[in-house]
Design a protein around this motif. Structure first.
Motif, PDB file in Angstrom:
ATOM      1  N   THR A  61       0.775  -1.303   0.140  1.00  0.00           N
ATOM      2  CA  THR A  61       0.021   0.017   0.131  1.00  0.00           C
ATOM      3  C   THR A  61       0.882   1.260   0.025  1.00  0.00           C
ATOM      4  OG1 THR A  61      -1.612  -1.282   1.332  1.00  0.00           O
ATOM      5  CG2 THR A  61      -2.053   1.169   1.181  1.00  0.00           C
ATOM      6  N   LEU A  62       2.150   1.289   0.618  1.00  0.00           N
ATOM      7  CA  LEU A  62       3.135   2.258   0.827  1.00  0.00           C
ATOM      8  C   LEU A  62       3.491   2.849  -0.570  1.00  0.00           C
ATOM      9  CD1 LEU A  62       4.035   3.965   3.087  1.00  0.00           C
ATOM     10  CD2 LEU A  62       6.049   2.218   3.467  1.00  0.00           C
ATOM     11  N   SER A  63       3.854   2.033  -1.346  1.00  0.00           N
ATOM     12  CA  SER A  63       4.756   2.651  -2.537  1.00  0.00           C
ATOM     13  C   SER A  63       3.315   2.112  -3.948  1.00  0.00           C
ATOM     14  CB  SER A  63       5.520   1.266  -3.123  1.00  0.00           C
ATOM     15  OG  SER A  63       4.982   0.207  -3.177  1.00  0.00           O
ATOM     16  N   ARG A  64       2.215   1.615  -3.441  1.00  0.00           N
ATOM     17  CA  ARG A  64       1.142   1.450  -4.508  1.00  0.00           C
ATOM     18  C   ARG A  64       1.553   0.529  -5.619  1.00  0.00           C
ATOM     19  NH1 ARG A  64       0.150   5.528  -1.618  1.00  0.00           N
ATOM     20  NH2 ARG A  64       1.867   6.590  -2.240  1.00  0.00           N
ATOM     21  N   THR A  65       2.451  -0.240  -5.485  1.00  0.00           N
ATOM     22  CA  THR A  65       3.034  -1.252  -6.583  1.00  0.00           C
ATOM     23  C   THR A  65       3.226  -2.564  -5.895  1.00  0.00           C
ATOM     24  OG1 THR A  65       5.193  -0.532  -6.025  1.00  0.00           O
ATOM     25  CG2 THR A  65       4.135   0.573  -7.943  1.00  0.00           C
ATOM     26  N   LYS A  66       3.165  -3.688  -6.711  1.00  0.00           N
ATOM     27  CA  LYS A  66       3.759  -4.965  -6.420  1.00  0.00           C
ATOM     28  C   LYS A  66       5.198  -4.940  -6.361  1.00  0.00           C
ATOM     29  CE  LYS A  66       0.077  -7.422  -8.677  1.00  0.00           C
ATOM     30  NZ  LYS A  66      -0.243  -8.269  -9.799  1.00  0.00           N
ATOM     31  N   GLY A  93      -4.036  -5.356   7.765  1.00  0.00           N
ATOM     32  CA  GLY A  93      -5.411  -5.261   8.238  1.00  0.00           C
ATOM     33  C   GLY A  93      -6.343  -5.050   6.995  1.00  0.00           C
ATOM     34  N   GLY A  94      -7.618  -4.723   7.650  1.00  0.00           N
ATOM     35  CA  GLY A  94      -8.574  -4.138   6.405  1.00  0.00           C
ATOM     36  C   GLY A  94      -8.294  -2.853   6.059  1.00  0.00           C
ATOM     37  N   MET A  95      -8.610  -2.441   4.953  1.00  0.00           N
ATOM     38  CA  MET A  95      -8.526  -1.454   4.138  1.00  0.00           C
ATOM     39  C   MET A  95      -8.763   0.077   4.732  1.00  0.00           C
ATOM     40  SD  MET A  95      -9.285  -1.371   0.159  1.00  0.00           S
ATOM     41  CE  MET A  95      -8.145  -2.038  -0.954  1.00  0.00           C
ATOM     42  N   ASP A  96     -10.230  -0.172   5.631  1.00  0.00           N
ATOM     43  CA  ASP A  96     -10.539   0.935   6.183  1.00  0.00           C
ATOM     44  C   ASP A  96      -9.816   1.262   7.460  1.00  0.00           C
ATOM     45  OD1 ASP A  96     -11.138  -1.914   7.809  1.00  0.00           O
ATOM     46  OD2 ASP A  96     -12.545  -1.115   9.172  1.00  0.00           O
ATOM     47  N   LEU A  97      -8.634   0.526   7.944  1.00  0.00           N
ATOM     48  CA  LEU A  97      -7.567   0.990   8.769  1.00  0.00           C
ATOM     49  C   LEU A  97      -6.444   2.011   8.343  1.00  0.00           C
ATOM     50  CD1 LEU A  97      -7.212  -2.169  10.946  1.00  0.00           C
ATOM     51  CD2 LEU A  97      -8.939  -0.498  11.320  1.00  0.00           C
ATOM     52  N   ALA A  98      -6.407   1.792   6.849  1.00  0.00           N
ATOM     53  CA  ALA A  98      -5.141   2.492   6.633  1.00  0.00           C
ATOM     54  C   ALA A  98      -5.255   3.683   6.644  1.00  0.00           C
ATOM     55  CB  ALA A  98      -4.976   2.327   4.949  1.00  0.00           C
ATOM     56  N   ALA A  99      -6.218   4.662   6.453  1.00  0.00           N
ATOM     57  CA  ALA A  99      -6.284   6.026   6.619  1.00  0.00           C
ATOM     58  C   ALA A  99      -6.163   6.692   8.003  1.00  0.00           C
ATOM     59  CB  ALA A  99      -7.527   6.622   5.962  1.00  0.00           C
ATOM     60  N   PRO A 128       5.798  13.124   5.925  1.00  0.00           N
ATOM     61  CA  PRO A 128       4.707  13.485   5.395  1.00  0.00           C
ATOM     62  C   PRO A 128       3.862  12.379   6.026  1.00  0.00           C
ATOM     63  CG  PRO A 128       6.014  12.073   3.832  1.00  0.00           C
ATOM     64  CD  PRO A 128       7.129  12.414   4.985  1.00  0.00           C
ATOM     65  N   TYR A 129       2.955  12.883   6.992  1.00  0.00           N
ATOM     66  CA  TYR A 129       1.751  12.258   7.754  1.00  0.00           C
ATOM     67  C   TYR A 129       0.860  11.239   6.844  1.00  0.00           C
ATOM     68  CZ  TYR A 129      -2.124  11.506  10.879  1.00  0.00           C
ATOM     69  OH  TYR A 129      -3.232  11.009  11.377  1.00  0.00           O
ATOM     70  N   GLY A 130       0.657  11.785   5.811  1.00  0.00           N
ATOM     71  CA  GLY A 130      -0.581  10.703   4.872  1.00  0.00           C
ATOM     72  C   GLY A 130       0.399  10.208   3.788  1.00  0.00           C
ATOM     73  N   ILE A 131       1.422   9.500   4.132  1.00  0.00           N
ATOM     74  CA  ILE A 131       2.195   8.874   3.185  1.00  0.00           C
ATOM     75  C   ILE A 131       1.382   7.522   2.892  1.00  0.00           C
ATOM     76  CG2 ILE A 131       3.748   7.724   5.116  1.00  0.00           C
ATOM     77  CD1 ILE A 131       5.838   7.795   3.142  1.00  0.00           C
ATOM     78  N   LEU A 132       0.728   6.814   3.809  1.00  0.00           N
ATOM     79  CA  LEU A 132       0.508   5.514   3.550  1.00  0.00           C
ATOM     80  C   LEU A 132      -0.768   5.470   2.479  1.00  0.00           C
ATOM     81  CD1 LEU A 132       0.610   2.573   4.327  1.00  0.00           C
ATOM     82  CD2 LEU A 132      -1.100   2.997   5.982  1.00  0.00           C
ATOM     83  N   THR A 133      -1.390   6.483   2.651  1.00  0.00           N
ATOM     84  CA  THR A 133      -2.731   6.703   1.838  1.00  0.00           C
ATOM     85  C   THR A 133      -2.356   7.801   0.562  1.00  0.00           C
ATOM     86  OG1 THR A 133      -4.066   8.131   3.356  1.00  0.00           O
ATOM     87  CG2 THR A 133      -4.693   5.541   3.020  1.00  0.00           C
ATOM     88  N   ASN A 134      -1.383   8.544   0.496  1.00  0.00           N
ATOM     89  CA  ASN A 134      -0.742   9.248  -0.417  1.00  0.00           C
ATOM     90  C   ASN A 134      -1.717  10.451  -0.402  1.00  0.00           C
ATOM     91  OD1 ASN A 134       0.852  10.159  -2.510  1.00  0.00           O
ATOM     92  ND2 ASN A 134      -0.305   9.406  -4.128  1.00  0.00           N
ATOM     93  N   ARG A 135      -1.725  11.135   0.792  1.00  0.00           N
ATOM     94  CA  ARG A 135      -2.740  12.311   0.833  1.00  0.00           C
ATOM     95  C   ARG A 135      -1.848  13.386   1.483  1.00  0.00           C
ATOM     96  NH1 ARG A 135      -8.190  10.626   3.318  1.00  0.00           N
ATOM     97  NH2 ARG A 135      -6.784   9.693   4.672  1.00  0.00           N
TER      98      ARG A 135
END
Ligand code: AMP
Ligand code: ZN
Length: 497
Positions: free
Chosen positions: A9-14, A242-248, A165-172
């Motif tokens: 999720t962090l790099s948004r790539t495989k 974890g579930g996607m809902d936990l990322a943000a 960058p605080y929003g790094i995980l969800t790229n915001r």
């Protein structure tokens, strides 16, 4: 060790999977908040990580799998609003908070066992790690990223964001996040709208509280996972899920806490499972569309036409990749039930096939095809754990297996090596990696058959006045806890303890 690629999720790539320590994997998964029964959506996430855990072990990694139990600190809103979930439920049910925790932890384990998920190697609880959480909060204060207001400790998001960058995980960006958050009210004690609590001051009415350098209180939900993952997996570890809902929020805050405390990014691969939905709406307690696993197993839910066994439900989940949404419906479960039966029947047929001593007349093309399909199992799993595509390859093998069984294709058309490979890979995948097992239904049908056979033999023995045999059957079954009852007209019935 393997050609595994994981979507990060962090790099948004495989990315190719390279563990921090060769041959070892540290895996942390956010566990349930045990203030109510887990619903099927929660189960989807835990089953997905069970498959991931099983596959990592299957390819030879030594895995330390930590999945926590959240038994304190989870407030109703993810951003420190509302009541503590445990205190609220305890008050509602007039129980001790720890009775709530115990009841739902036991229930969760029972459900996980029914789904045949393996227990994690460590299952730490938040209440068992208060000291670690206090220590971490103190370190974050000392490092300048948190502040205390009247017994509550807040993480200073804006200060942190000046460096990382605080929003790094969800790229915001922080500005976008701020825009989506409500303004601070006049009575708010936080400095910034995105600030979150590491430690929360408890009023005298609060049922679970502990002493801390800032007074009596309880930990925030996010610090729990940071403190426990560090304790058992180290400051940096391989996979956090974890579930996607936990990322943000939850996972974003975990990264910020660990960075602020230890100055390192805690996790190499962040993995998020997609949601189980009902008519396109995410299953959740708050939406009121949560199914209890029990309602499926008994068929008592109004949306269901019949009961579905845990293995059917597990198989239903495997048919979709973990990063796609999965919509729940009676039809989908029915289709899964048929699919599983077809696959399991083929697997059982395959299990009893063995090459005789006769001459081989290998059909090179078929042999090659079978080998190719079997090789795809690993290829698909290595492609970010694509269970759906593995099953598609398995289903391509089913008609071949059936034809061999029907003798439309002679067994000798496959070389011995290919047959053995097919058998071992089917077994490894269905049982070890996918964690499927014969359903109780099938076991029950078999038991019914065996009992009928014994009853018939006993009837025959009685007719022939062979009382030694008829008594032997009755007495030995009794020793096993099975009672045979002679009914009118020479009939017999049985019951088990
Ligand atoms: P909770 O007990 O609410 O903390 O949730 C436990 C786990 O279930 C978390 O990883 C959630 O992300 C996950 N989860 C919650 N709802 C769903 C859903 N509808 N589908 C899949 N996973 C879910
Ligand atoms: Zn967590």
């Amino acid at each position: 060790m393997s050609d595994l690629k994981i979507y990060n999720t962090l790099s948004r790539t495989k990315e190719p999977f390279e563990p921090l320590t060769p041959n070892h994997v540290g895996l942390y998964v956010c566990g349930p908040t045990v203030y109510s029964d887990v619903h099927l959506g929660n189960c989807r996430t835990f089953i997905s990580f069970d498959i991931i855990y099983r596959y990592l072990k299957y390819v030879g990694y030594k895995v330390r799998y930590v999945r926590n139990i959240t038994d304190a600190g989870h407030l109703e809103g993810d951003r420190d609003e509302g009541d503590d979930k445990f205190s609220k439920k305890a008050r509602l049910e007039q129980l001790e908070p720890m009775e709530i925790v115990q009841r739902y932890t036991v229930g969760f384990h029972k459900v996980m066992e029914l789904f045949n998920t393996l227990p994690p190697t460590i299952e730490p609880t938040a209440t068992g790690h208060i000291t670690e959480q206090i220590k971490m909060a103190q370190q974050i204060i000392d490092n300048g990223y948190a502040y205390v207001v009247d017994g509550t400790v807040y993480f200073d998001v804006e200060k942190y964001n000046t460096e990382k960058p605080y929003g790094i995980l969800t790229n915001r960006k922080l500005e976008d996040l701020l825009e989506g958050t409500r303004e601070l009210g006049g009575q708010d004690e936080k400095k910034g709208r995105l600030d979150f609590a590491l430690w929360i001051k408890a009023g005298p009415e609060h049922l679970m509280q502990w002493p801390s350098p800032w007074g009596m209180g309880f930990p925030g939900w996010h610090i729990e996972c940071s403190a426990m993952s560090e304790k058992y997996l180290g400051k940096q570890f391989d996979i956090h899920g974890g579930g996607m809902d936990l990322a943000a929020t939850h996972h974003t805050n975990e990264i910020a806490q660990s960075q602020a405390c230890y100055k390192v990014s805690p996790v190499k691969y962040w993995m998020h499972t997609n949601m189980l939905t009902v008519n396109g709406v995410r299953m959740s307690k708050s939406a009121g569309n949560g199914f209890l696993p029990e309602e499926l197993f008994s068929g008592s839910h109004p949306l269901l036409e019949k009961a579905y066994s845990p293995m059917n439900v597990r198989f239903f989940m495997l048919q979709t990749h973990y990063r796609s949404t999965l919509d729940f419906s009676n039809e989908a479960l029915q289709a899964a039930e048929k699919g599983l039966k077809r696959l399991w029947d083929a697997y059982e047929k395959l299990g009893v096939m063995s090459h005789g001593s006769g001459a081989e007349s290998v059909d090179a093309e078929l042999d090659e095809k079978v080998r190719g399909l079997v090789a795809e199992f690993d290829e698909h799993m290595n492609d970010d754990f694509n269970t759906a595509r593995v099953l598609a390859s398995m289903f391509e093998l089913v008609p071949i297996i059936n034809s061999i069984k029907d003798k439309t294709i002679p067994l000798s058309a496959l070389s011995k090596e290919t047959l053995t490979l097919l058998q071992t890979k089917f077994k490894s995948y269905l049982e070890d990696v996918f964690g499927l097992k014969p359903s109780n239904e099938a076991d029950n049908t078999k038991l019914q058959g065996v009992m009928q056979l014994l009853i018939d033999i006993r009837k025959e023995a009685k007719t022939k006045k062979d009382f030694a045999t008829s008594d032997k059957i009755r007495n030995q079954l009794a020793e096993l806890g099975i009672t045979l009852k002679d009914e009118k007209g020479g009939d017999m019935s049985w019951s088990a303890e």
